[in-house]
Design a protein around this motif. Structure first.
Motif, PDB file in Angstrom:
ATOM      1  N   GLY A  75       6.365   6.518 -12.189  1.00  0.00           N
ATOM      2  CA  GLY A  75       5.783   7.826 -11.917  1.00  0.00           C
ATOM      3  C   GLY A  75       4.269   7.845 -11.818  1.00  0.00           C
ATOM      4  O   GLY A  75       3.686   8.858 -11.450  1.00  0.00           O
ATOM      5  N   LYS A  76       3.617   6.723 -12.158  1.00  0.00           N
ATOM      6  CA  LYS A  76       2.150   6.669 -12.106  1.00  0.00           C
ATOM      7  C   LYS A  76       1.702   6.094 -10.780  1.00  0.00           C
ATOM      8  O   LYS A  76       2.267   5.093 -10.320  1.00  0.00           O
ATOM      9  N   ASP A  77       0.687   6.696 -10.169  1.00  0.00           N
ATOM     10  CA  ASP A  77       0.171   6.142  -8.920  1.00  0.00           C
ATOM     11  C   ASP A  77      -0.783   4.997  -9.225  1.00  0.00           C
ATOM     12  O   ASP A  77      -1.900   5.199  -9.700  1.00  0.00           O
ATOM     13  N   LEU A  78      -0.337   3.768  -8.954  1.00  0.00           N
ATOM     14  CA  LEU A  78      -1.142   2.587  -9.304  1.00  0.00           C
ATOM     15  C   LEU A  78      -2.462   2.545  -8.533  1.00  0.00           C
ATOM     16  O   LEU A  78      -3.459   2.025  -9.016  1.00  0.00           O
ATOM     17  N   LEU A  79      -2.449   3.114  -7.334  1.00  0.00           N
ATOM     18  CA  LEU A  79      -3.651   3.014  -6.506  1.00  0.00           C
ATOM     19  C   LEU A  79      -4.770   3.930  -7.001  1.00  0.00           C
ATOM     20  O   LEU A  79      -5.912   3.795  -6.582  1.00  0.00           O
ATOM     21  N   SER A  80      -4.425   4.864  -7.903  1.00  0.00           N
ATOM     22  CA  SER A  80      -5.474   5.756  -8.391  1.00  0.00           C
ATOM     23  C   SER A  80      -5.998   5.320  -9.765  1.00  0.00           C
ATOM     24  O   SER A  80      -6.907   5.937 -10.300  1.00  0.00           O
ATOM     25  N   LEU A  81      -5.433   4.232 -10.309  1.00  0.00           N
ATOM     26  CA  LEU A  81      -5.890   3.779 -11.633  1.00  0.00           C
ATOM     27  C   LEU A  81      -7.231   3.060 -11.525  1.00  0.00           C
ATOM     28  O   LEU A  81      -7.563   2.497 -10.491  1.00  0.00           O
ATOM     29  N   SER A  82      -7.974   3.070 -12.639  1.00  0.00           N
ATOM     30  CA  SER A  82      -9.217   2.302 -12.671  1.00  0.00           C
ATOM     31  C   SER A  82      -8.875   0.827 -12.878  1.00  0.00           C
ATOM     32  O   SER A  82      -7.750   0.494 -13.262  1.00  0.00           O
ATOM     33  N   GLU A  83      -9.851  -0.053 -12.643  1.00  0.00           N
ATOM     34  CA  GLU A  83      -9.618  -1.489 -12.807  1.00  0.00           C
ATOM     35  C   GLU A  83      -9.154  -1.815 -14.224  1.00  0.00           C
ATOM     36  O   GLU A  83      -8.261  -2.629 -14.431  1.00  0.00           O
ATOM     37  N   SER A  84      -9.774  -1.173 -15.229  1.00  0.00           N
ATOM     38  CA  SER A  84      -9.399  -1.530 -16.601  1.00  0.00           C
ATOM     39  C   SER A  84      -8.018  -0.969 -16.952  1.00  0.00           C
ATOM     40  O   SER A  84      -7.248  -1.613 -17.662  1.00  0.00           O
ATOM     41  N   GLU A  85      -7.679   0.203 -16.420  1.00  0.00           N
ATOM     42  CA  GLU A  85      -6.309   0.700 -16.628  1.00  0.00           C
ATOM     43  C   GLU A  85      -5.319  -0.239 -15.959  1.00  0.00           C
ATOM     44  O   GLU A  85      -4.248  -0.521 -16.487  1.00  0.00           O
ATOM     45  N   MET A  86      -5.714  -0.742 -14.812  1.00  0.00           N
ATOM     46  CA  MET A  86      -4.849  -1.641 -14.044  1.00  0.00           C
ATOM     47  C   MET A  86      -4.599  -2.942 -14.815  1.00  0.00           C
ATOM     48  O   MET A  86      -3.512  -3.505 -14.759  1.00  0.00           O
ATOM     49  N   SER A  87      -5.623  -3.395 -15.555  1.00  0.00           N
ATOM     50  CA  SER A  87      -5.459  -4.678 -16.235  1.00  0.00           C
ATOM     51  C   SER A  87      -4.465  -4.578 -17.390  1.00  0.00           C
ATOM     52  O   SER A  87      -3.974  -5.589 -17.869  1.00  0.00           O
ATOM     53  N   TYR A  88      -4.157  -3.350 -17.829  1.00  0.00           N
ATOM     54  CA  TYR A  88      -3.093  -3.226 -18.837  1.00  0.00           C
ATOM     55  C   TYR A  88      -1.714  -3.190 -18.204  1.00  0.00           C
ATOM     56  O   TYR A  88      -0.710  -3.414 -18.861  1.00  0.00           O
ATOM     57  N   ARG A  90      -1.120  -5.090 -15.347  1.00  0.00           N
ATOM     58  CA  ARG A  90      -0.933  -6.469 -14.887  1.00  0.00           C
ATOM     59  C   ARG A  90      -0.557  -7.388 -16.049  1.00  0.00           C
ATOM     60  O   ARG A  90      -1.224  -7.403 -17.075  1.00  0.00           O
ATOM     61  N   GLY A  91       0.485  -8.154 -15.855  1.00  0.00           N
ATOM     62  CA  GLY A  91       0.883  -9.106 -16.886  1.00  0.00           C
ATOM     63  C   GLY A  91       1.732  -8.474 -17.972  1.00  0.00           C
ATOM     64  O   GLY A  91       2.568  -9.130 -18.574  1.00  0.00           O
ATOM     65  N   LYS A  92       1.494  -7.189 -18.239  1.00  0.00           N
ATOM     66  CA  LYS A  92       2.203  -6.523 -19.330  1.00  0.00           C
ATOM     67  C   LYS A  92       3.389  -5.717 -18.793  1.00  0.00           C
ATOM     68  O   LYS A  92       4.508  -5.829 -19.276  1.00  0.00           O
ATOM     69  N   GLN A  93       3.151  -4.864 -17.773  1.00  0.00           N
ATOM     70  CA  GLN A  93       4.210  -4.037 -17.197  1.00  0.00           C
ATOM     71  C   GLN A  93       4.793  -4.687 -15.941  1.00  0.00           C
ATOM     72  O   GLN A  93       5.988  -4.706 -15.755  1.00  0.00           O
ATOM     73  N   ILE A  94       3.878  -5.154 -15.104  1.00  0.00           N
ATOM     74  CA  ILE A  94       4.284  -5.824 -13.871  1.00  0.00           C
ATOM     75  C   ILE A  94       3.650  -7.209 -13.873  1.00  0.00           C
ATOM     76  O   ILE A  94       2.459  -7.337 -14.131  1.00  0.00           O
ATOM     77  N   SER A  95       4.442  -8.209 -13.606  1.00  0.00           N
ATOM     78  CA  SER A  95       3.889  -9.556 -13.591  1.00  0.00           C
ATOM     79  C   SER A  95       4.301 -10.261 -12.310  1.00  0.00           C
ATOM     80  O   SER A  95       5.182  -9.783 -11.601  1.00  0.00           O
ATOM     81  N   ILE A  96       3.647 -11.367 -12.051  1.00  0.00           N
ATOM     82  CA  ILE A  96       3.909 -12.035 -10.775  1.00  0.00           C
ATOM     83  C   ILE A  96       3.955 -13.550 -10.966  1.00  0.00           C
ATOM     84  O   ILE A  96       3.240 -14.097 -11.811  1.00  0.00           O
ATOM     85  N   VAL A  97       4.819 -14.188 -10.231  1.00  0.00           N
ATOM     86  CA  VAL A  97       4.847 -15.656 -10.190  1.00  0.00           C
ATOM     87  C   VAL A  97       4.472 -16.070  -8.781  1.00  0.00           C
ATOM     88  O   VAL A  97       5.095 -15.635  -7.816  1.00  0.00           O
ATOM     89  N   PHE A  98       3.426 -16.878  -8.667  1.00  0.00           N
ATOM     90  CA  PHE A  98       2.958 -17.291  -7.346  1.00  0.00           C
ATOM     91  C   PHE A  98       3.654 -18.565  -6.906  1.00  0.00           C
ATOM     92  O   PHE A  98       4.219 -19.293  -7.723  1.00  0.00           O
TER      93      PHE A  98
ATOM     94  N   ALA B 246      -4.141 -11.571 -12.238  1.00  0.00           N
ATOM     95  CA  ALA B 246      -2.780 -11.040 -12.101  1.00  0.00           C
ATOM     96  C   ALA B 246      -2.135 -10.770 -13.451  1.00  0.00           C
ATOM     97  O   ALA B 246      -1.241  -9.937 -13.561  1.00  0.00           O
ATOM     98  N   TYR B 247      -2.563 -11.499 -14.488  1.00  0.00           N
ATOM     99  CA  TYR B 247      -1.980 -11.271 -15.809  1.00  0.00           C
ATOM    100  C   TYR B 247      -2.875 -10.383 -16.652  1.00  0.00           C
ATOM    101  O   TYR B 247      -2.740 -10.338 -17.879  1.00  0.00           O
ATOM    102  N   GLY B 248      -3.806  -9.701 -15.993  1.00  0.00           N
ATOM    103  CA  GLY B 248      -4.549  -8.646 -16.661  1.00  0.00           C
ATOM    104  C   GLY B 248      -5.754  -9.090 -17.454  1.00  0.00           C
ATOM    105  O   GLY B 248      -6.357  -8.275 -18.145  1.00  0.00           O
ATOM    106  N   MET B 249      -6.118 -10.374 -17.385  1.00  0.00           N
ATOM    107  CA  MET B 249      -7.276 -10.809 -18.167  1.00  0.00           C
ATOM    108  C   MET B 249      -8.514 -10.020 -17.719  1.00  0.00           C
ATOM    109  O   MET B 249      -8.719  -9.805 -16.538  1.00  0.00           O
TER     110      MET B 249
END
Lengths: 318, 342
Positions: A75-88, A90-98, B246-249
């Motif tokens: 329900g949250k619009d990811l594109l409107s989050l700040s960089e620091s909100e986004m960093s919580y 990344r890795g915690k809620q949504i993660s990625i394997v390259f 990508a992992y939020g660091m």
């Protein structure tokens, strides 16, 4: 798709490159993924799969921008989050394997350190606990002798081991959604199957969701519950694995599947024509120039609509 | 643990062997060049000397021996640190070098300090926002620094700070003529005067050092800034930095921890190169500022066709080059596991 989706992408448009090399790489792609769903995104290289995935985490390369669209996560619009909100997220809620895990790990830090630091940042625990967690994750991803291997540097890992370590790093905070971008490209066939099983099992066990990006139909059939077919930056068809693979709606999906079904017997079928030049904008259906059913109506871009229950396609002839 | 020790020992021994090979090469080239310059006896006694004196001298200096014997004898003396006797001052070359090396070393170390303190942080900041006004300003200043000839900048500095503003002393050596050198500990005047607690000497040494050091740093700081910047930008666009993101660091750790550690390797290597380059490249600055260092010594010796000192200076420059590389190799070896794996 009646329940509230975990992730919803609406009309995503991504432009990448500079000046005359500017490419409209994603052209109004829309996608949904529900909880506990495993969605495979399939498409040729250059179809915008990876950029769509990177847009979710807002990790586009420096030359890429999201021109338009909305991405809702819980329900949250990811594109409107700040960089620091986004960093919580990344890795915690949504993660990625390259893909190419060997290059995705920092060469000057031990594998254990890299996993532990991600965990410590998100969970705020002691360094000691984080290290123990890193070893636990290495163990869970099938790395032998994890207590010792945690002290190793990425260059001491084989490709398959590095991919496991990267998966451990992606999963260390038990994310709700895991994105795997061609996670097995470049690995030996036997190891490919192991890595896919590892990802699939973990997602099932932790009741999370998965977006698996691949150009290999077999890989997606093996792991996923749902499929999205992308072509030239647009999503042409979405549905359950059975629906899309057994009774594809879009002519592109049909042609793509045909190429795989007859594989290995005599002449390899292919789709005539070539992918449109993505530097330009097009009014009509992107696949029309190569489509055997193309007609006048295809000069207007078809929108993705629910043709059958939970089976969506973007084609005028369905 | 023991395997680590053994690997490190093997690494060190390998490097030392390659250093010895390089120094042997330098000796050989120096030998060939001095022999090609003609019979030193003629240079020594002049054209008018009679044959008997000449033959005596040739025999005395061993020049009638076979070439290979001369070569090994020469090698033996050089490797013992004996560079012979200057034919102009009649003093052992080694003594002259020991007297002049600290001056050059002090100058180069000061220039290196300026380079490290200014160029590296500026390069790091410029890389944070490539294309920003700050980044462009840095590029402009480095461009300016690179395109100015060293000696010319030195002359302008002297004109402005000594002649016009009168805030720095005349460009004559390392200290005011009225002062005596501080008690010898490191032979670097700045450090020795601090050790002696002599503030007046320190101030004088510093005011003499500052202009030549800044001038010299102009030939190292701009490239250092640009290489630091380029290395960091390259690293920041790498896959593993994207992974950390990508992992939020947080950005701070990504930049100052993950990226910077990776940048240390190219920066250290470049600093070693810069040090070697400066040690052998002080001639112009020393000439402009009358700095009693090795560069000036080498130039003076050339004027007098005095070849032993030149061989000595060349050998010493090579020695500093390889030593700087050795230090850089050891540092990168401890930082980068990929180098250890080779």
């Amino acid at each position: 798709m009646s329940q509230n989706p975990l992730l919803e992408i609406k009309n995503l448009q991504v432009i990448i490159g500079r000046e005359e090399n500017r490419v409209h790489a994603v052209r109004g792609a829309s996608l949904k993924i529900n909880e506990k769903e495993r969605l495979g995104i399939i498409g040729e290289s250059g179809s915008g799969k990876t950029l769509t995935a990177l847009s979710i985490l807002r990790l586009l390369p420096a030359t890429g921008i999201i021109k338009e669209g909305e991405i809702y996560f819980q329900g949250k619009d990811l594109l409107s989050l700040s960089e620091s909100e986004m960093s919580y997220i990344r890795g915690k809620q949504i993660s990625i394997v390259f893909q190419n895990a060997a290059a995705a790990l920092n060469p000057l830090f031990t594998v254990g350190q890299q996993i532990a630091e991600v965990y410590r940042f998100h969970e705020g625990c002691s360094a000691h606990e984080a290290w123990a967690k890193a070893i636990e994750m290495l163990d869970a991803t099938g790395i032998p002798d994890p207590t010792r291997r945690a002290h190793a540097y990425p260059n001491q890992f084989s490709g398959g081991m590095a991919q496991r370590a990267l998966i451990a790093m992606a999963l260390v905070c038990s994310p709700k959604l895991l994105i795997a971008d061609e996670p097995t490209t470049g690995l030996d066939l036997t190891i490919q199957a192991q890595v896919l099983d590892l990802i699939k099992d973990h997602v099932i066990q932790s009741c999370s969701s998965l977006i698996l990006i691949s150009h290999d139909i077999a890989v997606i059939a093996e792991v996923c519950t749902n499929v999205a077919v992308m072509y030239a930056g647009d999503v042409l068809e979405v549905g359950s694995l059975e629906d899309v693979f057994q009774s594809p709606l879009s002519p592109y999906s049909k042609a793509l599947l045909k190429c795989f079904q007859i594989e290995g017997r005599g002449q390899q079928p292919y789709i005539a024509g070539k992918v449109p030049d993505l530097r330009f904008q097009y009014e009509g259906c992107l696949f029309a120039p190569r489509c055997e059913f193309a007609a006048d109506i295809c000069r207007n871009r078809p929108v993705l609509r629910e043709v059958k229950p939970n089976h969506w396609a973007a084609c005028h002839f369905t | 643990m023991f395997s680590w020790l053994r690997e490190s020992a093997i690494f060190l021994i390998r490097r030392l062997i390659s250093i010895i090979i390089v120094l042997l090469g330098v000796c050989t080239i120096a030998f060939i060049i001095t022999r090609m310059l003609g019979n030193p006896v003629y240079l020594l006694v002049g054209q008018q000397a009679d044959q008997e004196i000449l033959d005596n001298l040739i025999h005395q200096m061993g020049l009638d021996r076979p070439l290979y014997e001369q070569y090994f004898r020469y090698l033996g003396t050089v490797l013992q640190g004996d560079f012979g006797i200057s034919r102009y001052t009649y003093r052992p070359v080694l003594d002259e070098i020991a007297f002049r090396l600290p001056a050059t070393l002090e100058l180069v170390l000061a220039a290196m300090t300026i380079t490290i303190v200014f160029a590296i942080p500026l390069g790091i900041l410029a890389a944070a926002r490539p294309g920003s006004i700050f980044d462009r300003l840095c590029a402009l200043i480095s461009q300016f620094g690179v395109s100015m000839p060293n000696f010319w900048v030195g002359l302008i500095f002297i004109y402005v700070f000594y002649f016009l503003l009168k805030i720095l002393p005349a460009p004559l050596g390392r200290l005011d003529a009225t002062l005596r050198a501080p008690a010898e500990v490191t032979r670097l005047f700045l450090i020795d005067s601090i050790i002696a607690g002599n503030f007046v000497t320190f101030k004088s040494a510093l005011s003499h050092l500052i202009l030549p050091a800044v001038t010299l740093s102009l030939s190292s700081a701009p490239s250092t800034l640009q290489i630091t910047r380029t290395a960091l930008i390259h690293i920041l666009s790498s896959d593993y930095i994207r992974t950390a993101r990508a992992y939020g660091m947080p950005n701070r750790s990504i930049y100052y921890r993950y990226a910077l550690k990776n940048a240390i390797v190219p920066i250290i290597t470049m600093l070693a190169m810069t040090f070697g380059f400066l040690m052998s490249g002080t001639v112009l600055v020393e000439t402009v500022f009358n700095w009693p260092g090795l560069g000036l010594y080498a130039v003076d010796s050339m004027h007098h066709f005095d070849y032993e000192p030149i061989v000595g200076v060349v050998f010493l420059s090579a020695l500093f080059y390889v030593l700087a590389y050795l230090v850089a190799d050891i540092i990168t070896y401890t930082i980068d596991p990929r180098i250890r794996a080779e």
